[in-house]
Design a protein around this motif. Structure first.
Motif, PDB file in Angstrom:
ATOM      1  N   SER A 154      15.966   8.002  -9.562  1.00  0.00           N
ATOM      2  CA  SER A 154      16.677   6.904  -8.906  1.00  0.00           C
ATOM      3  C   SER A 154      16.575   5.600  -9.681  1.00  0.00           C
ATOM      4  O   SER A 154      17.444   4.730  -9.560  1.00  0.00           O
ATOM      5  N   MET A 155      15.532   5.460 -10.516  1.00  0.00           N
ATOM      6  CA  MET A 155      15.344   4.219 -11.251  1.00  0.00           C
ATOM      7  C   MET A 155      15.934   4.257 -12.664  1.00  0.00           C
ATOM      8  O   MET A 155      16.480   3.253 -13.137  1.00  0.00           O
ATOM      9  N   ILE A 156      15.818   5.393 -13.341  1.00  0.00           N
ATOM     10  CA  ILE A 156      16.281   5.422 -14.735  1.00  0.00           C
ATOM     11  C   ILE A 156      17.203   6.604 -15.045  1.00  0.00           C
ATOM     12  O   ILE A 156      17.613   6.763 -16.191  1.00  0.00           O
ATOM     13  N   GLY A 157      17.537   7.399 -14.054  1.00  0.00           N
ATOM     14  CA  GLY A 157      18.344   8.594 -14.312  1.00  0.00           C
ATOM     15  C   GLY A 157      19.829   8.320 -14.338  1.00  0.00           C
ATOM     16  O   GLY A 157      20.609   9.016 -13.677  1.00  0.00           O
ATOM     17  N   TYR A 158      20.240   7.303 -15.097  1.00  0.00           N
ATOM     18  CA  TYR A 158      21.647   6.911 -15.142  1.00  0.00           C
ATOM     19  C   TYR A 158      22.147   6.866 -16.572  1.00  0.00           C
ATOM     20  O   TYR A 158      21.386   6.715 -17.522  1.00  0.00           O
ATOM     21  N   ARG A 159      23.477   6.938 -16.716  1.00  0.00           N
ATOM     22  CA  ARG A 159      24.098   6.771 -18.022  1.00  0.00           C
ATOM     23  C   ARG A 159      24.166   5.278 -18.355  1.00  0.00           C
ATOM     24  O   ARG A 159      23.828   4.435 -17.544  1.00  0.00           O
ATOM     25  N   LEU A 184       4.759   1.653 -11.517  1.00  0.00           N
ATOM     26  CA  LEU A 184       4.345   2.358 -12.725  1.00  0.00           C
ATOM     27  C   LEU A 184       5.547   2.661 -13.608  1.00  0.00           C
ATOM     28  O   LEU A 184       5.505   2.468 -14.838  1.00  0.00           O
ATOM     29  N   ILE A 185       6.633   3.125 -13.000  1.00  0.00           N
ATOM     30  CA  ILE A 185       7.839   3.440 -13.763  1.00  0.00           C
ATOM     31  C   ILE A 185       8.395   2.174 -14.428  1.00  0.00           C
ATOM     32  O   ILE A 185       8.786   2.186 -15.599  1.00  0.00           O
ATOM     33  N   ALA A 186       8.439   1.075 -13.672  1.00  0.00           N
ATOM     34  CA  ALA A 186       8.952  -0.179 -14.227  1.00  0.00           C
ATOM     35  C   ALA A 186       8.087  -0.660 -15.386  1.00  0.00           C
ATOM     36  O   ALA A 186       8.605  -1.159 -16.396  1.00  0.00           O
ATOM     37  N   TRP A 187       6.764  -0.506 -15.260  1.00  0.00           N
ATOM     38  CA  TRP A 187       5.857  -0.915 -16.334  1.00  0.00           C
ATOM     39  C   TRP A 187       6.071  -0.055 -17.577  1.00  0.00           C
ATOM     40  O   TRP A 187       6.150  -0.570 -18.698  1.00  0.00           O
ATOM     41  N   LEU A 188       6.189   1.249 -17.395  1.00  0.00           N
ATOM     42  CA  LEU A 188       6.427   2.137 -18.522  1.00  0.00           C
ATOM     43  C   LEU A 188       7.787   1.867 -19.168  1.00  0.00           C
ATOM     44  O   LEU A 188       7.935   1.962 -20.393  1.00  0.00           O
ATOM     45  N   GLY A 213      11.187   8.712 -22.597  1.00  0.00           N
ATOM     46  CA  GLY A 213      11.616   9.163 -21.273  1.00  0.00           C
ATOM     47  C   GLY A 213      11.024  10.504 -20.899  1.00  0.00           C
ATOM     48  O   GLY A 213      10.665  10.743 -19.736  1.00  0.00           O
ATOM     49  N   ALA A 214      10.919  11.397 -21.891  1.00  0.00           N
ATOM     50  CA  ALA A 214      10.293  12.692 -21.623  1.00  0.00           C
ATOM     51  C   ALA A 214       8.824  12.518 -21.258  1.00  0.00           C
ATOM     52  O   ALA A 214       8.310  13.203 -20.358  1.00  0.00           O
ATOM     53  N   GLY A 215       8.161  11.595 -21.944  1.00  0.00           N
ATOM     54  CA  GLY A 215       6.764  11.321 -21.612  1.00  0.00           C
ATOM     55  C   GLY A 215       6.614  10.776 -20.201  1.00  0.00           C
ATOM     56  O   GLY A 215       5.702  11.163 -19.459  1.00  0.00           O
ATOM     57  N   MET A 216       7.530   9.887 -19.808  1.00  0.00           N
ATOM     58  CA  MET A 216       7.499   9.352 -18.447  1.00  0.00           C
ATOM     59  C   MET A 216       7.738  10.451 -17.422  1.00  0.00           C
ATOM     60  O   MET A 216       7.097  10.473 -16.353  1.00  0.00           O
ATOM     61  N   ALA A 217       8.646  11.373 -17.748  1.00  0.00           N
ATOM     62  CA  ALA A 217       8.977  12.454 -16.819  1.00  0.00           C
ATOM     63  C   ALA A 217       7.804  13.395 -16.600  1.00  0.00           C
ATOM     64  O   ALA A 217       7.744  14.105 -15.591  1.00  0.00           O
ATOM     65  N   VAL A 218       6.862  13.413 -17.544  1.00  0.00           N
ATOM     66  CA  VAL A 218       5.646  14.213 -17.392  1.00  0.00           C
ATOM     67  C   VAL A 218       4.541  13.383 -16.747  1.00  0.00           C
ATOM     68  O   VAL A 218       3.889  13.811 -15.781  1.00  0.00           O
ATOM     69  N   LEU A 219       4.333  12.179 -17.272  1.00  0.00           N
ATOM     70  CA  LEU A 219       3.191  11.364 -16.858  1.00  0.00           C
ATOM     71  C   LEU A 219       3.242  10.961 -15.388  1.00  0.00           C
ATOM     72  O   LEU A 219       2.247  11.090 -14.668  1.00  0.00           O
ATOM     73  N   VAL A 220       4.388  10.464 -14.943  1.00  0.00           N
ATOM     74  CA  VAL A 220       4.457   9.909 -13.583  1.00  0.00           C
ATOM     75  C   VAL A 220       4.250  10.991 -12.514  1.00  0.00           C
ATOM     76  O   VAL A 220       3.420  10.810 -11.604  1.00  0.00           O
ATOM     77  N   ILE A 259       0.812  -1.217   0.000  1.00  0.00           N
ATOM     78  CA  ILE A 259       0.000   0.000   0.000  1.00  0.00           C
ATOM     79  C   ILE A 259       0.848   1.271   0.000  1.00  0.00           C
ATOM     80  O   ILE A 259       0.314   2.367   0.093  1.00  0.00           O
ATOM     81  N   HIS A 260       2.171   1.124  -0.122  1.00  0.00           N
ATOM     82  CA  HIS A 260       3.040   2.303  -0.064  1.00  0.00           C
ATOM     83  C   HIS A 260       2.983   3.038  -1.401  1.00  0.00           C
ATOM     84  O   HIS A 260       3.290   2.471  -2.456  1.00  0.00           O
ATOM     85  N   PRO A 261       2.627   4.323  -1.396  1.00  0.00           N
ATOM     86  CA  PRO A 261       2.519   5.072  -2.660  1.00  0.00           C
ATOM     87  C   PRO A 261       3.809   5.076  -3.477  1.00  0.00           C
ATOM     88  O   PRO A 261       3.763   5.005  -4.706  1.00  0.00           O
ATOM     89  N   VAL A 262       4.959   5.165  -2.821  1.00  0.00           N
ATOM     90  CA  VAL A 262       6.216   5.217  -3.566  1.00  0.00           C
ATOM     91  C   VAL A 262       6.500   3.883  -4.244  1.00  0.00           C
ATOM     92  O   VAL A 262       7.061   3.837  -5.349  1.00  0.00           O
ATOM     93  N   VAL A 263       6.113   2.794  -3.607  1.00  0.00           N
ATOM     94  CA  VAL A 263       6.257   1.479  -4.245  1.00  0.00           C
ATOM     95  C   VAL A 263       5.413   1.415  -5.511  1.00  0.00           C
ATOM     96  O   VAL A 263       5.848   0.910  -6.548  1.00  0.00           O
ATOM     97  N   TRP A 264       4.209   1.973  -5.442  1.00  0.00           N
ATOM     98  CA  TRP A 264       3.342   1.982  -6.620  1.00  0.00           C
ATOM     99  C   TRP A 264       3.891   2.902  -7.709  1.00  0.00           C
ATOM    100  O   TRP A 264       3.757   2.613  -8.903  1.00  0.00           O
TER     101      TRP A 264
END
Length: 318
Positions: free
Chosen positions: A188-193, A39-43, A60-67, A30-35
């Motif tokens: 933290s999940m996708i902001g890497y080189r 969502l990020i992993a699914w996208l 990635g730009a779409g994810m940065a807006v949508l999430v 039920i933790h919002p951050v886990v959800w």
């Protein structure tokens, strides 16, 4: 305005801090951050591969807006709904929701687990514990580098873990805190080189942008709290922060890492990336404890600042 009386918002923030300090983390189910993470992993699974650079950058730009919009929008609906029964209901439930967007106690506990392992000479346990604080490979780190990484994490996360979400809440209410946490989770999940060079570029830049003010505020609060609450040398902290702030790849991390290095009198190094506080000594396990106390002092100093921001917001918007 929909967010109501600033005094109610201030009480909600203070209650949320109490919730964070005295209760356990919400279950993952039920933790919002886990959800947010799900969502990020699914996208991410739906996104183009790294070989399709332009498509990956756009995804990635779409994810940065949508999430962040989704997280902030749901928080807005929750806040509006909670106001219907009255202020007491909003403060009770809103404080629980808000507490999921930051972590004061857990940041200190995670660092102290590493300190305790180092104190007993259990290097393997210390490195294993450190992996909950940092994203780098900890398996081959020597004891000084373990201590450095733990201190760096505490210092940098004064921004990400509580000053940032608190300021977002003070300015924009629950939606702001949840949108901030969504941006930070994306980074933290996708902001890497490497694998995420293009998919995570928008998330990383957005995280840099939203933390421009919180990171510098955290550094100022660290210097003030370090001097007034911990008796640390503020002049050296300021000098190292100003001198070494540009050594990190992030435009923000160097401020708090530099301030912590100067205040604690230790060099903080991420091998192959930066060495902040050149000329100071290598840290030991006791310095991790000092960094945790400094982090708590920053949180204590930040709260009245956030209440003041809420009061100003209430005065401006009426």
């Amino acid at each position: 305005m929909w967010w109501g009386d600033w005094r109610v918002e201030a009480a909600t923030l203070l209650l949320a801090v109490l919730v964070d300090l005295v209760t356990r983390e919400a279950p993952p189910a039920i933790h919002p951050v886990v959800w947010m993470g799900k969502l990020i992993a699914w996208l991410e699974r739906l996104s183009p591969g790294p070989d399709r650079r332009v498509a990956s950058l756009l995804a990635g730009a779409g994810m940065a807006v949508l999430v962040p919009v989704a997280a902030g929008g749901l928080a807005w609906l929750a806040a509006v709904g909670l106001r219907e029964p009255g202020s007491i209901a909003y403060m009770a439930a809103g404080s629980v929701l808000l507490s999921t967007t930051f972590a004061v106690r857990e940041l200190g506990r995670a660092a102290n687990r590493t300190r305790s392992a180092m104190e007993t000479g259990d290097g393997e346990a210390a490195r294993r514990s450190l992996s909950s604080l940092v994203s780098r490979d900890t398996r081959a780190l020597a004891p000084p580098l373990v201590a450095m990484a733990a201190i760096e994490s505490v210092a940098e996360n004064t921004t990400d873990s509580f000053v940032g979400p608190w300021l977002a809440f003070a300015l924009f209410g629950l939606p702001g805190a949840f949108a901030y946490r969504a941006i930070n989770t994306l980074d933290s999940m996708i902001g890497y080189r490497g694998r995420y060079e293009y998919l995570g570029k928008a998330a990383a830049r957005l995280d840099d942008l939203v933390n421009l003010i919180p990171a510098r505020l955290s550094a100022v609060l660290m210097l003030v709290a370090g001097r007034l609450l911990c008796g640390l040398p503020v002049t050296r902290g300021r000098q190292i922060a100003v001198r070494d702030r540009r050594l990190t790849e992030s435009p923000n991390a160097g401020w708090t890492i530099g301030a912590a290095a100067g205040l604690l009198g230790v060099v903080l190094e991420k091998a192959g990336h930066y060495r902040i506080g050149e000329g100071l000594r290598d840290p030991g396990h006791s310095d991790i404890g000092a960094a945790v106390r400094l982090g708590y002092a920053v949180a204590a100093a930040a709260l009245p600042v956030m209440v003041a921001v809420l009061a100003i917001r209430g005065w401006v918007w009426g």
